[in-house]
Write a protein that holds these residues in place. Structure first.
Motif, PDB file in Angstrom:
ATOM      1  N   ALA A  27       1.044  -0.850  -0.018  1.00 37.59           N
ATOM      2  CA  ALA A  27      -0.101   0.211   0.072  1.00 37.59           C
ATOM      3  C   ALA A  27       0.748   1.146  -0.056  1.00 37.59           C
ATOM      4  O   ALA A  27       1.568   1.537  -0.766  1.00 37.59           O
ATOM      5  CB  ALA A  27      -1.101  -0.101   1.240  1.00 37.59           C
ATOM      6  N   GLY A  66       3.560   1.493   1.819  1.00 38.84           N
ATOM      7  CA  GLY A  66       4.865   0.834   1.881  1.00 38.84           C
ATOM      8  C   GLY A  66       5.734   1.375   3.136  1.00 38.84           C
ATOM      9  O   GLY A  66       6.753   1.059   3.338  1.00 38.84           O
ATOM     10  N   HIS A  67       4.915   2.128   4.059  1.00 39.78           N
ATOM     11  CA  HIS A  67       5.899   2.771   5.083  1.00 39.78           C
ATOM     12  C   HIS A  67       5.859   1.629   6.466  1.00 39.78           C
ATOM     13  O   HIS A  67       6.488   2.484   7.367  1.00 39.78           O
ATOM     14  CB  HIS A  67       5.155   4.232   5.236  1.00 39.78           C
ATOM     15  CG  HIS A  67       6.140   5.214   4.555  1.00 39.78           C
ATOM     16  ND1 HIS A  67       6.164   5.018   3.182  1.00 39.78           N
ATOM     17  CD2 HIS A  67       6.722   6.394   4.751  1.00 39.78           C
ATOM     18  CE1 HIS A  67       6.943   5.886   2.553  1.00 39.78           C
ATOM     19  NE2 HIS A  67       7.294   6.798   3.494  1.00 39.78           N
ATOM     20  N   SER A  68       5.430   0.750   6.333  1.00 42.14           N
ATOM     21  CA  SER A  68       5.993  -0.117   7.368  1.00 42.14           C
ATOM     22  C   SER A  68       6.395  -1.535   6.601  1.00 42.14           C
ATOM     23  O   SER A  68       7.390  -1.975   6.987  1.00 42.14           O
ATOM     24  CB  SER A  68       4.343  -0.832   8.123  1.00 42.14           C
ATOM     25  OG  SER A  68       4.070   0.048   8.777  1.00 42.14           O
ATOM     26  N   LEU A  69       5.985  -1.653   5.331  1.00 43.71           N
ATOM     27  CA  LEU A  69       6.514  -2.918   4.675  1.00 43.71           C
ATOM     28  C   LEU A  69       7.929  -2.719   4.175  1.00 43.71           C
ATOM     29  O   LEU A  69       8.923  -3.541   4.320  1.00 43.71           O
ATOM     30  CB  LEU A  69       5.705  -3.221   3.621  1.00 43.71           C
ATOM     31  CG  LEU A  69       6.209  -4.701   2.965  1.00 43.71           C
ATOM     32  CD1 LEU A  69       6.132  -5.824   3.844  1.00 43.71           C
ATOM     33  CD2 LEU A  69       4.734  -4.928   1.873  1.00 43.71           C
ATOM     34  N   GLN A  77      -3.428   8.614   5.391  1.00 40.85           N
ATOM     35  CA  GLN A  77      -3.896   9.322   6.395  1.00 40.85           C
ATOM     36  C   GLN A  77      -3.828  10.953   6.218  1.00 40.85           C
ATOM     37  O   GLN A  77      -4.850  11.851   6.849  1.00 40.85           O
ATOM     38  CB  GLN A  77      -2.438   9.382   7.455  1.00 40.85           C
ATOM     39  CG  GLN A  77      -1.947   7.897   7.628  1.00 40.85           C
ATOM     40  CD  GLN A  77      -2.786   7.124   8.574  1.00 40.85           C
ATOM     41  OE1 GLN A  77      -3.894   7.879   9.249  1.00 40.85           O
ATOM     42  NE2 GLN A  77      -2.556   5.829   8.837  1.00 40.85           N
ATOM     43  N   GLN A  94      -1.890  12.495  14.783  1.00 38.45           N
ATOM     44  CA  GLN A  94      -0.839  12.171  15.761  1.00 38.45           C
ATOM     45  C   GLN A  94      -0.023  10.910  15.306  1.00 38.45           C
ATOM     46  O   GLN A  94       0.746  10.334  16.206  1.00 38.45           O
ATOM     47  CB  GLN A  94      -1.589  11.660  17.218  1.00 38.45           C
ATOM     48  CG  GLN A  94      -2.244  12.985  17.673  1.00 38.45           C
ATOM     49  CD  GLN A  94      -2.779  12.863  18.976  1.00 38.45           C
ATOM     50  OE1 GLN A  94      -2.260  12.145  19.935  1.00 38.45           O
ATOM     51  NE2 GLN A  94      -4.433  12.727  19.232  1.00 38.45           N
ATOM     52  N   ILE A  95      -0.282  10.557  14.215  1.00 41.18           N
ATOM     53  CA  ILE A  95       0.470   9.508  13.495  1.00 41.18           C
ATOM     54  C   ILE A  95       1.726  10.074  12.702  1.00 41.18           C
ATOM     55  O   ILE A  95       1.544  11.065  12.070  1.00 41.18           O
ATOM     56  CB  ILE A  95      -0.392   8.644  12.544  1.00 41.18           C
ATOM     57  CG1 ILE A  95      -1.493   7.941  13.472  1.00 41.18           C
ATOM     58  CG2 ILE A  95       0.436   7.527  11.651  1.00 41.18           C
ATOM     59  CD1 ILE A  95      -2.667   6.992  12.428  1.00 41.18           C
ATOM     60  N   GLY A 139      -5.805   1.443   5.194  1.00 39.39           N
ATOM     61  CA  GLY A 139      -5.824  -0.147   5.049  1.00 39.39           C
ATOM     62  C   GLY A 139      -4.527  -0.802   5.493  1.00 39.39           C
ATOM     63  O   GLY A 139      -4.572  -2.004   6.098  1.00 39.39           O
ATOM     64  N   LEU A 189      -7.053 -11.904   8.762  1.00 34.78           N
ATOM     65  CA  LEU A 189      -6.897 -11.905   7.281  1.00 34.78           C
ATOM     66  C   LEU A 189      -6.201 -13.062   6.698  1.00 34.78           C
ATOM     67  O   LEU A 189      -5.090 -13.629   7.042  1.00 34.78           O
ATOM     68  CB  LEU A 189      -6.107 -10.674   6.926  1.00 34.78           C
ATOM     69  CG  LEU A 189      -6.323 -10.114   5.649  1.00 34.78           C
ATOM     70  CD1 LEU A 189      -7.659  -9.766   5.152  1.00 34.78           C
ATOM     71  CD2 LEU A 189      -5.093  -8.975   5.130  1.00 34.78           C
ATOM     72  N   GLY A 204       6.369  11.866  15.532  1.00 35.91           N
ATOM     73  CA  GLY A 204       6.565  11.075  14.694  1.00 35.91           C
ATOM     74  C   GLY A 204       7.047   9.508  15.230  1.00 35.91           C
ATOM     75  O   GLY A 204       7.205   8.769  14.463  1.00 35.91           O
ATOM     76  N   ASP A 205       6.809   9.573  16.593  1.00 35.84           N
ATOM     77  CA  ASP A 205       7.160   8.304  17.142  1.00 35.84           C
ATOM     78  C   ASP A 205       5.605   7.463  17.332  1.00 35.84           C
ATOM     79  O   ASP A 205       4.792   7.995  17.594  1.00 35.84           O
ATOM     80  CB  ASP A 205       7.833   8.473  18.664  1.00 35.84           C
ATOM     81  CG  ASP A 205       8.426   6.956  19.209  1.00 35.84           C
ATOM     82  OD1 ASP A 205       8.611   6.207  18.532  1.00 35.84           O
ATOM     83  OD2 ASP A 205       8.427   7.154  20.555  1.00 35.84           O
TER      84      ASP A 205
END
Ligand SMILES: Cc1cc2nc3c(=O)[nH]c(=O)nc-3n(C[C@H](O)[C@H](O)[C@H](O)COP(=O)(O)OP(=O)(O)OC[C@H]3O[C@@H](n4cnc5c(N)ncnc54)[C@H](O)[C@@H]3O)c2cc1C
Ligand code: FES
Ligand code: FES
Lengths: 277, 164
Positions: free
Chosen positions: A32, A34-37, A78, A100-101, A113, A161, A191-192
């Motif tokens: 999506a 990509g900012h976690s993956l 977001q 706050q994310i 998502g 899922l 940012g944390d």
């Protein structure tokens, strides 16, 4: 920090994306924002052989608001959540939490998502969705189904899922008129991820609480919600405190996090009550 | 390792290249295109030194695959200069207000501030600080960066009014 090799796919429909997931099974992941993956791929914690980029799947975009229900596409970022005034008036806690994310750059690309599907206990949206009692619509080769956010999280990075399913939309019933809300998050710096966070909705006969990063999954408790709905704040706080199980890490020892959880939960309840009428 | 054909617009020019999909956009810009304005500070999505404008969004180019940017419109600090090559108002204000010391964070700061002012041409100091919170600076203490952005906003607004 170079990630492993993968084959890149960019489908333009849900059907096409689900077909790719079925075909490549375990070796494939959807991408999506990509900012976690991508950070996990750079660390080689994740090594998918096939990446299925959802950016061109139009069906996963957009927010629709009816008199009683809100439906948010999985690929809504977001940033788009924050910019959407109609959404902010229908469910204001979403904007308050989204602000706050992370930081502005991350919010431009990070999607709702991806945030709810990821299964990271540090993500803020899963707890928020449990507080709102949202449902996730998911689609796979075998068809579509709905899963309640309150039943979706099984453990850190484990969710209901299936490997070949895509989360398509998030559906939220409009909070009852007269209810107040607050999203309270304690973090080490802007940012944390949360050291602890609390989402609260409260009003006459209404009470809902969910907590973030205080266990392997977001935490909500029917007992706490019932107590809050009756106006029993101490009872609600005690029920939440019994349900959380924070671990000691670089955000602090477990004892500190427990103390903090109580403080921010009371703060959130007080702020939400101030907004209820 | 199969490479893919990528095509994008960078600072107004169409570029085409063969690249592995896993290549990060920041490496593509710096190593394939020799566009070295965007820097690599942390490589972990924290510092913002690699910030570029991607289809009208400020993004950290160390956390975007080149494959994702295929077909996109990318602007780096190099692309923000005036048409005659002189410094833009925002760039000029960073110079005038000492918005930099070592300069390492500056391309990311200016690229991010550019988008911030596009979205909010008249920000308060607090809005500037919040809007710039994805960019770290080890030198300035931020005070002069904020001053430079507010000064640029004032000057751009004055020029806009004068033009009307
Ligand atoms: C510096 C930094 C700070 C951050 N701070 C916070 C924070 O404070 N709070 C917070 O909540 N998050 C934070 N994040 C995470 C950020 O919000 C991510 O963007 C978000 O967690 C994932 O969204 P994404 O769209 O980037 O998903 P991706 O990274 O693309 O995907 C994440 C996971 O979900 C899966 N996935 C994505 N979309 C779908 C879908 N539609 N169906 C099924 N599976 C899917 C992917 O396969 C992957 O496993 C931070 C990230 C960074 C880099
Ligand atoms: S190098 Fe990309 S955020 Fe630091
Ligand atoms: S001027 Fe040195 S890091 Fe910002």
């Amino acid at each position: 920090m170079i990630p492993g090799v993968f084959e890149y796919h960019r489908p333009s429909t849900i059907t096409e994306a689900a077909g790719l997931l079925t075909r490549f099974g375990d070796d494939a992941r959807v991408l999506a924002g990509g900012h976690s993956l991508i950070p996990m791929m750079k660390l080689r914690v994740a090594n998918p052989e096939h990446l299925i980029d959802l950016q061109d799947v139009g069906e996963l975009k957009g927010v629709s608001i009816t008199s009683d229900e809100i439906s948010i596409g999985a690929m809504v970022t977001q940033h788009e959540l924050i910019q959407n005034d109609a959404l902010a008036s229908a469910v204001p806690i979403i904007r308050e939490a989204a602000l706050q994310i992370a930081d502005p750059q991350v919010r431009y690309v990070g999607t709702i998502g991806g945030n709810v599907a990821n299964g990271d206990p540090g993500n803020d949206m899963p707890g928020l969705m449990q507080c709102l009692d949202a449902s996730y619509e998911v689609a796979g080769d075998k068809g579509t189904r709905r899963i309640a956010a309150r039943e979706f999280y099984e453990g850190a990075f484990f969710t209901a899922l299936a490997d070949d399913e895509i989360l398509t939309r998030i559906v939220i019933a409009k909070p009852q008129a007269g209810s107040g809300y607050a999203y309270e998050k304690q973090k080490r710096k802007i940012g944390d991820y949360a050291t602890a966070a609390a989402a609260v909705i409260v009003g006459p006969g209404i009470g809902s609480i969910a907590m973030t990063n205080l266990g392997d999954t977001p935490i909500w408790s029917a007992g706490a919600n019932d107590a809050l709905a009756k106006g029993d704040v101490d009872g609600a706080v005690n029920a939440v405190m019994a349900a959380i199980s924070p671990a000691s890490d670089n955000r602090g020892p477990a004892e500190f996090k427990k103390h903090l959880a109580g403080v921010i939960l009371r703060r959130a309840i007080e702020r939400a009550q101030g907004r209820a009428n | 390792m199969s490479k893919m054909h990528v095509k994008m617009t960078v600072n107004g020019k169409e570029v085409e290249a063969l690249a592995e999909p896993r290549m990060l956009l920041i490496h593509f810009l710096r190593e394939e295109l020799n566009i070295t304005g965007p820097h690599i500070g942390c490589e972990t999505t924290h510092c913002g030194a690699c910030t570029v404008d991607l289809d009208g969004k400020s993004v950290k180019a160390c956390t975007v695959f080149v494959a994702q940017a295929n077909g996109a419109n990318v602007t780096t600090v190099e692309g923000l200069v005036n048409d005659d090559g002189s410094l833009s108002v925002l760039q000029e204000m960073f110079r005038e207000h000492h918005g930099l010391q070592c300069g390492f964070c500056t391309p990311g700061m200016i690229t991010r501030a550019h988008r911030l002012l596009q979205e909010n041409p008249n920000p308060s100091e607090e809005e500037v600080r919040f809007g710039m919170s994805g960019n770290l600076c080890r030198c300035t203490g931020y005070q002069n960066i904020v001053k430079a952005i507010l000064a640029a906003a004032a000057e751009l607004n004055a020029a806009r009014e004068a033009a009307q």
